[in-house]
Motif scaffolding. Structure first.
Motif, PDB file in Angstrom:
ATOM      1  N   TYR A  20       0.829  -1.199   0.000  1.00 43.01           N
ATOM      2  CA  TYR A  20       0.000   0.000   0.000  1.00 43.01           C
ATOM      3  C   TYR A  20       0.876   1.266   0.000  1.00 43.01           C
ATOM      4  O   TYR A  20       0.672   2.194  -0.769  1.00 43.01           O
ATOM      5  CB  TYR A  20      -0.930  -0.037   1.221  1.00 43.01           C
ATOM      6  CG  TYR A  20      -1.683   1.242   1.494  1.00 43.01           C
ATOM      7  CD1 TYR A  20      -2.801   1.595   0.726  1.00 43.01           C
ATOM      8  CD2 TYR A  20      -1.290   2.103   2.519  1.00 43.01           C
ATOM      9  CE1 TYR A  20      -3.494   2.767   0.982  1.00 43.01           C
ATOM     10  CE2 TYR A  20      -1.976   3.263   2.774  1.00 43.01           C
ATOM     11  CZ  TYR A  20      -3.091   3.597   2.020  1.00 43.01           C
ATOM     12  OH  TYR A  20      -3.767   4.754   2.279  1.00 43.01           O
ATOM     13  N   ILE A  59       4.857  -1.518  16.267  1.00 38.81           N
ATOM     14  CA  ILE A  59       4.831  -2.888  16.787  1.00 38.81           C
ATOM     15  C   ILE A  59       5.215  -3.858  15.675  1.00 38.81           C
ATOM     16  O   ILE A  59       4.503  -3.992  14.683  1.00 38.81           O
ATOM     17  CB  ILE A  59       3.435  -3.212  17.362  1.00 38.81           C
ATOM     18  CG1 ILE A  59       3.090  -2.201  18.471  1.00 38.81           C
ATOM     19  CG2 ILE A  59       3.398  -4.636  17.920  1.00 38.81           C
ATOM     20  CD1 ILE A  59       1.650  -2.241  18.913  1.00 38.81           C
ATOM     21  N   VAL A  87      -1.496   2.057  14.215  1.00 43.48           N
ATOM     22  CA  VAL A  87      -2.951   2.025  14.105  1.00 43.48           C
ATOM     23  C   VAL A  87      -3.616   3.056  15.020  1.00 43.48           C
ATOM     24  O   VAL A  87      -4.750   3.448  14.790  1.00 43.48           O
ATOM     25  CB  VAL A  87      -3.520   0.624  14.407  1.00 43.48           C
ATOM     26  CG1 VAL A  87      -3.217  -0.320  13.259  1.00 43.48           C
ATOM     27  CG2 VAL A  87      -2.967   0.084  15.719  1.00 43.48           C
ATOM     28  N   LYS A 107      -2.704   4.779  10.576  1.00 44.22           N
ATOM     29  CA  LYS A 107      -2.910   4.003   9.337  1.00 44.22           C
ATOM     30  C   LYS A 107      -4.303   4.100   8.740  1.00 44.22           C
ATOM     31  O   LYS A 107      -4.510   3.736   7.591  1.00 44.22           O
ATOM     32  CB  LYS A 107      -2.525   2.539   9.578  1.00 44.22           C
ATOM     33  CG  LYS A 107      -1.017   2.362   9.740  1.00 44.22           C
ATOM     34  CD  LYS A 107      -0.660   0.954  10.143  1.00 44.22           C
ATOM     35  CE  LYS A 107       0.850   0.777  10.244  1.00 44.22           C
ATOM     36  NZ  LYS A 107       1.195  -0.553  10.755  1.00 44.22           N
ATOM     37  N   THR A 108      -5.287   4.563   9.520  1.00 38.97           N
ATOM     38  CA  THR A 108      -6.647   4.683   8.986  1.00 38.97           C
ATOM     39  C   THR A 108      -6.901   6.058   8.386  1.00 38.97           C
ATOM     40  O   THR A 108      -8.017   6.355   7.957  1.00 38.97           O
ATOM     41  CB  THR A 108      -7.676   4.410  10.097  1.00 38.97           C
ATOM     42  OG1 THR A 108      -7.324   5.206  11.227  1.00 38.97           O
ATOM     43  CG2 THR A 108      -7.707   2.959  10.492  1.00 38.97           C
TER      44      THR A 108
ATOM     45  N   HIS B 476      -3.707  -3.450  18.770  1.00 38.36           N
ATOM     46  CA  HIS B 476      -2.977  -3.606  17.522  1.00 38.36           C
ATOM     47  C   HIS B 476      -3.620  -4.688  16.645  1.00 38.36           C
ATOM     48  O   HIS B 476      -3.850  -4.498  15.449  1.00 38.36           O
ATOM     49  CB  HIS B 476      -1.519  -3.976  17.826  1.00 38.36           C
ATOM     50  CG  HIS B 476      -0.646  -4.009  16.614  1.00 38.36           C
ATOM     51  ND1 HIS B 476      -0.209  -5.177  16.049  1.00 38.36           N
ATOM     52  CD2 HIS B 476      -0.140  -3.015  15.855  1.00 38.36           C
ATOM     53  CE1 HIS B 476       0.526  -4.904  14.996  1.00 38.36           C
ATOM     54  NE2 HIS B 476       0.589  -3.588  14.849  1.00 38.36           N
ATOM     55  N   LYS B 479      -7.059  -3.463  15.359  1.00 36.35           N
ATOM     56  CA  LYS B 479      -7.075  -2.294  14.486  1.00 36.35           C
ATOM     57  C   LYS B 479      -6.342  -2.510  13.161  1.00 36.35           C
ATOM     58  O   LYS B 479      -6.678  -1.869  12.168  1.00 36.35           O
ATOM     59  CB  LYS B 479      -6.468  -1.090  15.216  1.00 36.35           C
ATOM     60  CG  LYS B 479      -7.401  -0.536  16.275  1.00 36.35           C
ATOM     61  CD  LYS B 479      -6.772   0.619  16.994  1.00 36.35           C
ATOM     62  CE  LYS B 479      -7.718   1.227  18.000  1.00 36.35           C
ATOM     63  NZ  LYS B 479      -7.084   2.315  18.716  1.00 36.35           N
ATOM     64  N   THR B 480      -5.316  -3.402  13.173  1.00 34.18           N
ATOM     65  CA  THR B 480      -4.562  -3.596  11.934  1.00 34.18           C
ATOM     66  C   THR B 480      -5.459  -4.063  10.769  1.00 34.18           C
ATOM     67  O   THR B 480      -5.404  -3.474   9.680  1.00 34.18           O
ATOM     68  CB  THR B 480      -3.375  -4.540  12.180  1.00 34.18           C
ATOM     69  OG1 THR B 480      -2.555  -3.954  13.196  1.00 34.18           O
ATOM     70  CG2 THR B 480      -2.533  -4.738  10.927  1.00 34.18           C
ATOM     71  N   VAL B 482      -8.571  -3.520  10.344  1.00 33.36           N
ATOM     72  CA  VAL B 482      -9.435  -2.403   9.964  1.00 33.36           C
ATOM     73  C   VAL B 482      -8.644  -1.418   9.112  1.00 33.36           C
ATOM     74  O   VAL B 482      -9.122  -0.930   8.077  1.00 33.36           O
ATOM     75  CB  VAL B 482     -10.017  -1.692  11.212  1.00 33.36           C
ATOM     76  CG1 VAL B 482     -10.920  -0.543  10.790  1.00 33.36           C
ATOM     77  CG2 VAL B 482     -10.776  -2.682  12.068  1.00 33.36           C
ATOM     78  N   ALA B 483      -7.392  -1.146   9.547  1.00 30.87           N
ATOM     79  CA  ALA B 483      -6.549  -0.215   8.789  1.00 30.87           C
ATOM     80  C   ALA B 483      -6.342  -0.744   7.371  1.00 30.87           C
ATOM     81  O   ALA B 483      -6.380   0.010   6.393  1.00 30.87           O
ATOM     82  CB  ALA B 483      -5.218  -0.041   9.504  1.00 30.87           C
ATOM     83  N   LYS B 484      -6.150  -2.077   7.280  1.00 27.44           N
ATOM     84  CA  LYS B 484      -5.936  -2.666   5.955  1.00 27.44           C
ATOM     85  C   LYS B 484      -7.199  -2.550   5.098  1.00 27.44           C
ATOM     86  O   LYS B 484      -7.123  -2.315   3.879  1.00 27.44           O
ATOM     87  CB  LYS B 484      -5.485  -4.131   6.093  1.00 27.44           C
ATOM     88  CG  LYS B 484      -4.011  -4.203   6.512  1.00 27.44           C
ATOM     89  CD  LYS B 484      -3.591  -5.559   6.980  1.00 27.44           C
ATOM     90  CE  LYS B 484      -3.358  -6.519   5.843  1.00 27.44           C
ATOM     91  NZ  LYS B 484      -2.689  -7.758   6.323  1.00 27.44           N
ATOM     92  N   VAL B 486      -9.348  -0.103   5.299  1.00 27.79           N
ATOM     93  CA  VAL B 486      -9.376   1.301   4.873  1.00 27.79           C
ATOM     94  C   VAL B 486      -8.474   1.469   3.651  1.00 27.79           C
ATOM     95  O   VAL B 486      -8.857   2.069   2.645  1.00 27.79           O
ATOM     96  CB  VAL B 486      -8.913   2.234   6.010  1.00 27.79           C
ATOM     97  CG1 VAL B 486      -8.732   3.662   5.501  1.00 27.79           C
ATOM     98  CG2 VAL B 486      -9.896   2.214   7.164  1.00 27.79           C
ATOM     99  N   MET B 487      -7.253   0.884   3.758  1.00 26.78           N
ATOM    100  CA  MET B 487      -6.275   1.036   2.682  1.00 26.78           C
ATOM    101  C   MET B 487      -6.776   0.389   1.384  1.00 26.78           C
ATOM    102  O   MET B 487      -6.695   0.977   0.319  1.00 26.78           O
ATOM    103  CB  MET B 487      -4.945   0.394   3.088  1.00 26.78           C
ATOM    104  CG  MET B 487      -4.231   1.140   4.208  1.00 26.78           C
ATOM    105  SD  MET B 487      -2.885   0.155   4.868  1.00 26.78           S
ATOM    106  CE  MET B 487      -2.227   1.269   6.089  1.00 26.78           C
ATOM    107  N   ILE B 520     -14.162   1.166  13.613  1.00 32.23           N
ATOM    108  CA  ILE B 520     -13.082   1.883  14.301  1.00 32.23           C
ATOM    109  C   ILE B 520     -13.606   2.493  15.599  1.00 32.23           C
ATOM    110  O   ILE B 520     -13.000   2.380  16.669  1.00 32.23           O
ATOM    111  CB  ILE B 520     -12.495   2.997  13.391  1.00 32.23           C
ATOM    112  CG1 ILE B 520     -11.803   2.361  12.175  1.00 32.23           C
ATOM    113  CG2 ILE B 520     -11.521   3.879  14.165  1.00 32.23           C
ATOM    114  CD1 ILE B 520     -11.351   3.377  11.137  1.00 32.23           C
TER     115      ILE B 520
END
Lengths: 124, 689
Positions: A20, A59, A87, A107-108, B476, B479-480, B482-484, B486-487, B520
């Motif tokens: 990404y 992390i 995050v 990251k969001t 972590h 949320k990771t 979820v972040a992915k 979003v991406m 989120i």
């Protein structure tokens, strides 16, 4: 590839996220190298390659962001600018205990935000 | 044998010798009476039908220069009768004195009546036939004896005074004399060790100025009037700087003819140490119960200070001039134990308090060693007794345990002083001691409580660290992905845009976008709640402008407020309180978020925000004309995961979080509603400090 191009080192254990970053930052006139953790990052740094900016995940396995940053500043005496990426704000506390940052990438927040931060940091 | 007793003198004739026995003492107090009695006896029995006279001194324990003068006159009286005269069997200490003043050169000192009259047991012998020499005493000899007697007495008094003074100087208490109306007539300079007043400032002033409450003295006086004396009576005195000093009084009422001349004499001791122990122990226990993490440093600091105070030794006492009688009175009134002993531990002197403490008579104690009363494992602490005596180790403080007759084990602290004579020769130890069991006990308990507190703090810190790490990892992991999302959604949007398909998938993208945002939000809220419920959060205490903060929150939601065309009204009184700005932002944003979410769908939505000062507290109100609450649900809004309806766009923990934070910051939060569809008012009341 122009020798004027700035190089960004991305330290991130998740390869999807690495990809990404490559796509989003690939739109800027920069060269990108990736490392899966702090140890790999030092291999690249010590190879003599010129690095202008580091995107640092907090992390990670093997060597996490906190240990990497401490080593970078204290042992290597390096002043390469670092943008913490994580995050949430809570996770970057392991980095902010070593130094203050004017930019942190959550990251969001989306690619546009990341592009702006990197461009500003590199003076593009 | 005929015996006749007259006052302090007993006359008896044994065989042919007149035995004149003087009881108890011969001195200033009774010399004149003794002489008169003997004169009368001689006059009444003239001529005396005996072959000699023995002045029996065996019952006599004390003599002074007046007594020696009386002895000379009595001897001369019988010599004038031409009768042999001798001093008969004085106790060794008396004999030593008589010889010291050379009286034995004028009057023989004998231990048997036969030495006066060898034929005493032979009733048939003719009289008089005394064989002992009867030297005549000249005037100058008499003066010489009297002079020596006088000098001996002065010397005795001086020694005695020195001895009491030496003891007095080791006493750490304050001596005082107070008249009945409360005027300080005498007070030892050592007062300056326990207060900021000096002796000179206090003399002649009224004691009532120094009592924290005059009624305390009245109670003390009542007790003294009733019992003549008080022991270890605790009072609170007011010092020069207004602080209060807890003291223990040991005193007695010296009654004279009337109250005007009566006075209170006694000693006073600063017992703030004792108080401090109890107080700090109490404090330490309360803190232990609270088990507050994060206060470790503060506590350690407080405890260190207490320990430091413990270690501070009292300073040495200044010299006080007073007469021998006063010193003696003080020594006898002391609650401190005083003794003198030889290097092998054999006691040569003990005071009243010492006898009382060990519940033994003085005769039992003197001449025996104190060692057996010291706990066996503590005996090695007394090593200084066997060390070579040097002048530079004159004073030494030792703490050890003793076993009492009833089996009790007590802690004592002794200040041992080496006593030297004029030529610098070591004579014996003089020691002042006190019971420190109570103090030791408090010290030990404090130490144990401190250790326990420290241990628990360490444990809590460890748990806290594990918990923090766990929460960070969970966050972590949640949320990771979820972040992915979003991406990837962002990349998908771009690709659809490029291929011109964005319009076709517009609705799909919007729903995915919204549900990710909600995801989120849910994760953040649940993590916040679990952090708050775990406790241990360190709240800040900083100036917070409440009006500005509420304005910031409203500005934060400006996009939604604009989108939903909500009419906003404000009544924000400028008000600065001390609290945690970030956490209060959390509280108000949860409330405003609810007001937006549950806005009126029928009428034009309105939100009103107010900040007011209400009886020394700050009150914030967020009011809407939205969906409102049924009366039975008003109390439930603070329950975890409570939601008005299942489809509502929320997580159900927003107000739970707001309530936890508000209460942690010592505030109050409550909700009012006139019923369903009739709007909601949320109140937050915060202390100003």
């Amino acid at each position: 590839m122009s020798s004027q191009r700035k190089t960004i080192l991305i330290i991130e254990d998740d390869t999807d996220i690495q990809d990404y970053y490559r796509i989003v930052l690939g739109k800027l006139p920069v060269e990108i190298v990736c490392a899966g953790n702090g140890e790999e990052a030092f291999l690249i740094l010590n190879s003599g390659k010129r690095i202008d900016l580091i995107l640092l995940d907090a992390i990670m396995p093997v060597m996490d962001g906190g240990v990497f940053l401490q080593k970078l500043r204290q042992e290597q005496k390096s002043s390469i600018p670092v943008i913490p990426c994580s995050v949430d704000e809570k996770s970057v506390e392991c980095l902010t205990q070593f130094q203050q940052f004017d930019h942190i990438f959550i990251k969001t927040q989306g690619g546009r935000v990341l592009q702006n931060i990197v461009a500003q940091k590199l003076g593009l | 044998m005929v015996s006749e007793k007259s006052g302090p003198v007993t006359f008896s004739v044994r065989a042919r010798v007149l035995v004149v026995a003087v009881n108890e003492l011969l001195g200033n107090e009774n010399a004149k009476e003794v002489k008169t009695v003997i004169n009368k006896y001689v006059e009444r029995h003239m001529p005396l039908a005996v072959s000699g006279v023995a002045l029996d001194l065996s019952g006599m324990k004390k003599i002074d220069s007046s007594g020696i003068g009386a002895l000379i006159e009595i001897g001369k009286l019988f010599r004038a009768q031409k009768l042999p005269f001798a001093l008969f069997s004085p106790p060794p200490s008396m004999r030593e004195i008589l010889e010291k003043v050379n009286l034995h050169k004028s009057f023989p000192i004998v231990s048997s009546l036969e030495m006066i009259d060898p034929d005493a047991n032979d009733t048939n012998a003719s009289m008089p036939s005394s064989r002992i020499a009867q030297p005549v005493m000249t005037g100058s000899e008499e003066i010489s004896v009297l002079k020596q007697a006088y000098e001996w007495e002065i010397d005795q008094r001086r020694q005695s005074e020195e001895r009491y003074r030496a003891i007095f100087e080791n006493i750490q208490d304050v001596y005082f004399e107070i008249s009945l109306p409360g005027i300080i007539e005498e007070i030892s300079p050592s007062i300056s060790l326990i207060s900021h007043f000096t002796r000179e400032e206090l003399l002649g002033t009224s004691l009532y100025h120094y009592y924290s409450d005059p009624a305390i003295r009245e109670r003390l006086l009542d007790k003294l009037r009733a019992q003549e004396r008080v022991t270890d009576y605790e009072i609170m005195l007011k010092d020069k700087d207004g602080s209060f000093v807890p003291c223990s009084i040991t005193a007695r009422l010296l009654r004279e003819k009337n109250d005007e001349t009566a006075k209170i004499v006694g000693t006073m001791r600063n017992i703030s140490e004792r108080y401090q122990f109890v107080e700090s122990l109490k404090k330490s226990r309360i803190e232990l119960e609270q088990r507050v993490v994060g206060r470790t440093a503060e506590l350690a600091d407080a405890n260190r200070k207490i320990m430091q105070e413990l270690l501070e030794r009292r300073r040495a006492e200044k010299e006080l001039r007073a007469s021998e009688e006063r010193y003696r009175a003080i020594v006898e009134d002391q609650t401190e134990l005083i003794c003198r002993f030889l290097p092998n531990g054999i006691l040569t002197f003990v005071n009243e308090a010492y006898c009382r403490y060990f519940n033994r008579r003085r005769e039992e104690l003197i001449g025996a060693s104190f060692m057996p009363r010291i706990l066996e494992e503590d005996r090695e602490k007394i090593t200084h007794l066997s060390e070579p005596v040097t002048a530079d180790s004159v004073v030494c403080v030792v703490e050890h345990r003793v076993i009492l007759d009833n089996g009790d084990i007590r802690w004592q602290q002794w200040t041992d002083r080496k006593i030297f004579d004029d030529s610098g020769r070591f004579i014996e130890f003089q020691s002042v001691g006190r019971d420190i069991t109570e103090q030791r006990g408090a010290e030990e308990a404090l130490k144990r409580a401190k250790e326990e507190l420290e241990r628990q703090n360490q444990e809590l810190k460890k748990i806290d660290k594990i918990k923090d790490g766990l929460l960070r990892d969970v966050a972590h992991e949640l949320k990771t992905p979820v972040a992915k999302q979003v991406m990837q959604l962002e990349l998908a949007k771009e690709m659809l845009d490029e291929s011109g398909l964005a319009g076709k998938f517009g609705n799909v993208l919007r729903i995915m976008d919204e549900s990710i945002k909600r995801q989120i939000n849910v994760i953040n809220n649940i993590l916040d709640l679990s952090r708050l419920e775990e406790g241990g959060r360190k709240y800040k205490c900083e100036p917070v402008a409440l009006d500005g903060l509420v304005r910031d929150v409203l500005a934060y939601f400006n996009p939604e407020i604009t989108v939903h065309q909500i009419a906003l009204s404000e009544e924000l009184t400028p008000l600065v309180i001390r609290s945690d700005k970030e956490m209060l932002f959390h509280v108000f944003s949860n409330i405003v978020n609810n007001a937006i979410k549950y806005r009126s769908r029928e009428a034009a939505p309105r939100i009103h925000a107010g900040v007011t000062l209400q009886s020394a507290t700050a009150r914030v109100i967020i009011e809407d004309n939205g969906l409102g609450l049924a009366p039975e649900n008003v109390e439930r809004v603070f329950d975890r995961f409570y939601q008005v309806s299942a489809s509502a766009d929320g997580t159900g923990v927003g107000l739970t979080i707001a309530k936890i934070i508000t209460e942690d910051l010592r505030g109050k939060i409550w909700v009012e509603s006139d019923g369903r569809g009739k709007g909601t008012r949320v109140f937050v009341q915060m202390p100003l400090q």
